[in-house]
Design a protein around this motif. Structure first.
Motif, mmCIF file in Angstrom:
data_model
loop_
_atom_site.group_PDB
_atom_site.id
_atom_site.type_symbol
_atom_site.label_atom_id
_atom_site.label_comp_id
_atom_site.label_asym_id
_atom_site.label_seq_id
_atom_site.Cartn_x
_atom_site.Cartn_y
_atom_site.Cartn_z
ATOM 1 N N THR A 192 90.386 114.326 25.214
ATOM 2 C CA THR A 192 89.097 114.234 24.537
ATOM 3 C C THR A 192 89.299 114.417 23.036
ATOM 4 O O THR A 192 90.255 115.060 22.592
ATOM 5 N N ALA A 193 88.363 113.844 22.255
ATOM 6 C CA ALA A 193 88.412 113.946 20.799
ATOM 7 C C ALA A 193 87.033 114.326 20.288
ATOM 8 O O ALA A 193 86.014 113.825 20.781
ATOM 9 N N VAL A 194 86.991 115.216 19.302
ATOM 10 C CA VAL A 194 85.735 115.622 18.670
ATOM 11 C C VAL A 194 85.860 115.335 17.175
ATOM 12 O O VAL A 194 86.735 115.892 16.498
ATOM 13 N N ARG A 195 84.979 114.453 16.679
ATOM 14 C CA ARG A 195 84.999 114.086 15.261
ATOM 15 C C ARG A 195 83.980 114.962 14.514
ATOM 16 O O ARG A 195 82.813 115.036 14.908
ATOM 17 N N MET A 196 84.455 115.649 13.519
ATOM 18 C CA MET A 196 83.603 116.522 12.711
ATOM 19 C C MET A 196 83.413 115.889 11.330
ATOM 20 O O MET A 196 84.298 115.168 10.845
ATOM 21 N N PRO A 197 82.273 116.112 10.642
ATOM 22 C CA PRO A 197 81.215 117.062 11.019
ATOM 23 C C PRO A 197 80.126 116.460 11.918
ATOM 24 O O PRO A 197 79.181 117.158 12.281
ATOM 25 N N ALA A 198 80.227 115.188 12.287
ATOM 26 C CA ALA A 198 79.173 114.550 13.085
ATOM 27 C C ALA A 198 79.110 115.105 14.507
ATOM 28 O O ALA A 198 78.104 114.949 15.191
ATOM 29 N N GLU A 199 80.207 115.710 14.992
ATOM 30 C CA GLU A 199 80.311 116.263 16.346
ATOM 31 C C GLU A 199 80.200 115.181 17.426
ATOM 32 O O GLU A 199 79.738 115.436 18.532
ATOM 33 N N THR A 200 80.608 113.981 17.089
ATOM 34 C CA THR A 200 80.672 112.938 18.108
ATOM 35 C C THR A 200 81.910 113.167 18.974
ATOM 36 O O THR A 200 82.949 113.638 18.491
ATOM 37 N N LYS A 201 81.793 112.821 20.271
ATOM 38 C CA LYS A 201 82.876 113.074 21.216
ATOM 39 C C LYS A 201 83.322 111.777 21.866
ATOM 40 O O LYS A 201 82.534 110.833 22.033
ATOM 41 N N TYR A 202 84.611 111.766 22.263
ATOM 42 C CA TYR A 202 85.203 110.585 22.904
ATOM 43 C C TYR A 202 86.152 111.048 23.999
ATOM 44 O O TYR A 202 86.657 112.171 23.973
ATOM 45 N N VAL A 203 86.408 110.157 24.954
ATOM 46 C CA VAL A 203 87.403 110.415 25.987
ATOM 47 C C VAL A 203 88.336 109.216 26.060
ATOM 48 O O VAL A 203 87.902 108.057 25.928
ATOM 49 N N CYS A 204 89.629 109.474 26.250
ATOM 50 C CA CYS A 204 90.635 108.414 26.297
ATOM 51 C C CYS A 204 90.715 107.826 27.699
ATOM 52 O O CYS A 204 90.893 108.562 28.680
ATOM 53 N N TYR A 205 90.598 106.500 27.776
ATOM 54 C CA TYR A 205 90.703 105.818 29.062
ATOM 55 C C TYR A 205 91.327 104.441 28.848
ATOM 56 O O TYR A 205 90.761 103.597 28.146
ATOM 57 N N THR A 206 92.517 104.227 29.427
ATOM 58 C CA THR A 206 93.266 102.953 29.341
ATOM 59 C C THR A 206 93.293 102.406 27.916
ATOM 60 O O THR A 206 92.797 101.323 27.640
ATOM 61 N N GLN A 207 93.846 103.197 27.017
ATOM 62 C CA GLN A 207 94.093 102.819 25.631
ATOM 63 C C GLN A 207 92.812 102.649 24.813
ATOM 64 O O GLN A 207 92.830 102.057 23.737
ATOM 65 N N ARG A 208 91.676 103.153 25.327
ATOM 66 C CA ARG A 208 90.419 103.048 24.584
ATOM 67 C C ARG A 208 89.743 104.410 24.529
ATOM 68 O O ARG A 208 89.888 105.229 25.439
ATOM 69 N N TRP A 209 88.984 104.627 23.436
ATOM 70 C CA TRP A 209 88.183 105.834 23.312
ATOM 71 C C TRP A 209 86.742 105.488 23.663
ATOM 72 O O TRP A 209 86.096 104.695 22.984
ATOM 73 N N LEU A 210 86.220 106.083 24.761
ATOM 74 C CA LEU A 210 84.840 105.855 25.167
ATOM 75 C C LEU A 210 83.968 106.969 24.601
ATOM 76 O O LEU A 210 84.278 108.150 24.758
ATOM 77 N N PRO A 211 82.857 106.604 23.926
ATOM 78 C CA PRO A 211 82.007 107.634 23.323
ATOM 79 C C PRO A 211 81.199 108.387 24.375
ATOM 80 O O PRO A 211 80.877 107.859 25.437
ATOM 81 N N ALA A 212 80.879 109.620 24.060
ATOM 82 C CA ALA A 212 80.014 110.422 24.932
ATOM 83 C C ALA A 212 78.556 109.982 24.732
ATOM 84 O O ALA A 212 78.196 109.466 23.658
#
Length: 538
Positions: A192-212
């Motif tokens: 998982t990835a958390v981008r700050m300061p926006a606090e957007t989240k992503y999860v890695c799946y088959t070479q792609r980052w899917l947003p929360a």
């Protein structure tokens, strides 16, 4: 939706392997990740804990992997297990790796780091540790020794590259192995990835980052408070009363604008979400909205065959959710459901054959499965006459199947009994080998296996007779085994009893005859002496 379904199937097993102790440090490069665990363990326990997360003890087969030891253990002290051991035999100084092998069951290595003067005797320890205090030399240790910790290695496919970072932004990553970092080039699926300061989240799946928000089953969809599924089957985050979801990241919660909560008037049982320009109620995962538009009722999640896709898994529904467990006859092993050998616990009286997910009992010749207990066997003949089963140490102690009687002396045979002769049935009776079948005339119903009761709707004499092979009534049951000596004793006692009765009857009749003849002689003698009964006139 297809991405979310695939993500759920892939990550459910991955996350199920996670848990337990967390690593103190980690590092990923290429398609491999390495983690250090500061947890006192002996060698076998350390290997098991690495396997719980889909990995194995670290192999150090190159100078590059040797350099990773400095990254993992550069600031700590103590000794840590690596995946090198002597499986059998004695160390051999002339052999590659001195006869040791990696836990991956190979002996290939472009690098070695044995300490000088290492013991090559057969009493040498058989497992290997490293420590930053001696430049990570491969030091043999007793496998049962509890060291400071252990190093794990994980391999994966389809990694995700690190997210691009704009000025003023930062991204923090967390891997399924449990360690986090910022400067990461490649990450394994499930990270998982958390981008700050926006606090957007992503999860890695088959070479792609899917947003929360992603699938609610995976880390609550990345939502700060709670995750549910909309009527359009899309994951959605929701917040506690008085707060709303931040429209910029769709996962965090913030105070309602102007202090006005648009969901308060709806009185939703579970959650409220934005539906276009308005708001509506929705339910937690595993529930569906009731007809009143605000209450929630449980749904059967196991109605979807895709919920537990693994082989030999089954779905168990629960309130608001479900569980994927192994089917009956299977047990969880390394994330899979493996067949259980039930025969190892000797469940059968005679022979046991293990089958996938179950087992089958069978009997020797002359026996059959007990209808009331399939794991046991009972005597069986299946014809009018067969040999009895006799005690080899006592040939007069013999046994017959149910419905048979022992006859003869040597050899003893079992003869089918005609139960119909004993009037076990109310009406019709048909004898069978070892049993019998009761039947009723048209217009009657067979009950309890032997009684005939007139039907409420009389058939008027038409129709076939009802039959049943139900067990005979308990009061008239006969023993399944009669010894030849016992049968002879019964016959002797019966004859003796009959003779005794005849003898007693003869004695009684003979005594009565003597009394009558004695009275006649007395009367004759009185007449001969002129004796008369004298009566006195009143």
């Amino acid at each position: 939706m297809g991405d979310l379904t695939g993500l759920f199937v892939f990550l459910l097993t991955l996350l199920a392997q996670a848990g337990g102790i967390e690593p103190s440090s980690g590092f990923c490069t290429g398609t491999q990740c390495f983690a250090a665990f500061r947890h006192a363990s002996e060698f076998t326990a350390a290997q098991d804990r690495c396997a719980d997360r889909g990995g194995h003890l670290m192999t150090v087969r190159s100078s590059a992997s040797h350099d990773i030891l400095s990254v993992l253990l550069g600031s700590v002290t103590g000794r840590y297990w690596v995946g090198l051991r002597l499986a059998a035999g004695c160390p051999d100084a002339a052999a590659e790796l001195r006869g040791f092998q990696w836990v991956t069951e190979d002996r290939e290595s472009d690098f070695s780091n044995w300490p000088p003067g290492v013991d090559d005797s057969c009493s040498s320890p058989r497992c290997v540790s490293v420590s930053p205090e001696d430049a990570f030399q491969w030091t043999p240790e007793p496998c049962e020794q509890h060291l400071s910790g252990f190093l794990c290695e994980y391999s994966f496919r389809d990694p995700c590259k690190g997210l691009a970072v704009a000025p003023g932004e930062s991204v923090t990553y967390r891997t399924p192995m449990g360690f986090a970092g910022e400067d990461v080039l490649l990450l394994p699926p499930g990270s998982t990835a958390v981008r700050m300061p926006a606090e957007t989240k992503y999860v890695c799946y088959t070479q792609r980052w899917l947003p929360a928000p992603w699938s609610c089953e995976i880390q609550a969809g990345g939502c700060e408070h709670g995750c549910t599924v909309t009527p359009r089957h899309e994951p959605s985050c929701f917040c506690p009363p008085g707060q709303t979801v931040n429209p910029k990241n769709n996962v965090t919660c913030e105070a309602a604008a102007d202090g006005h909560d648009p969901c308060a008037a709806l009185r939703c049982a579970h959650a409220c979400y934005r539906d276009g320009d308005s708001h509506a109620c929705l339910c937690d995962h595993g529930f569906k909205l009731a007809q009143d538009g605000r209450s929630c009722v449980d749904v059967n999640d196991c109605g979807d065959a895709r919920q537990c896709p693994g082989e030999n898994f089954k779905c168990v529904n629960s309130v608001g959710g479900f569980q994927c467990v192994c089917a009956d006859g299977y047990a969880a092993r390394s994330g899979l459901c493996a067949d259980v050998n039930e025969c190892a616990s000797f469940p059968c009286e005679y022979k046991c054959d293990n089958t996938p997910g179950s087992y089958k009992c069978s009997c020797d010749k002359g026996y059959k499965e007990d209808p009331t207990s399939p794991d046991r066997c009972v005597l069986h003949c299946g014809k009018e006459e067969c040999a009895a089963q006799c005690d080899p140490n006592n040939p007069f102690q013999c046994f017959c199947p149910e419905g048979y009687v022992a006859a003869g002396e040597t050899p003893v045979v079992c003869i089918d009994m005609d139960e119909c002769f004993s009037s076990y049935c109310d009406q019709g009776c048909t004898n069978t080998f070892g049993s019998y079948v009761c039947s009723c005339s048209p217009g009657y119903t067979l009950v309890e296996g032997f009684r005939c009761v007139q039907s409420e709707e009389d058939s008027g004499g038409s129709g076939e007779a009802a039959t049943s092979a139900a067990p005979r009534p308990a009061p008239t049951r006969r023993p399944s085994g009669v010894s030849a000596g016992g049968l002879g004793g019964i016959i002797v006692c019966t004859v003796f009893f009959v003779l005794l009765v005849l003898f007693l009857a003869h004695r009684v009749l003979n005594g009565r005859g003597k009394m009558e003849s004695g009275g006649a002689r007395k009367a004759a003698e009185d007449e001969a002496h002129g004796l008369r009964r004298v009566t006195r006139d009143p």
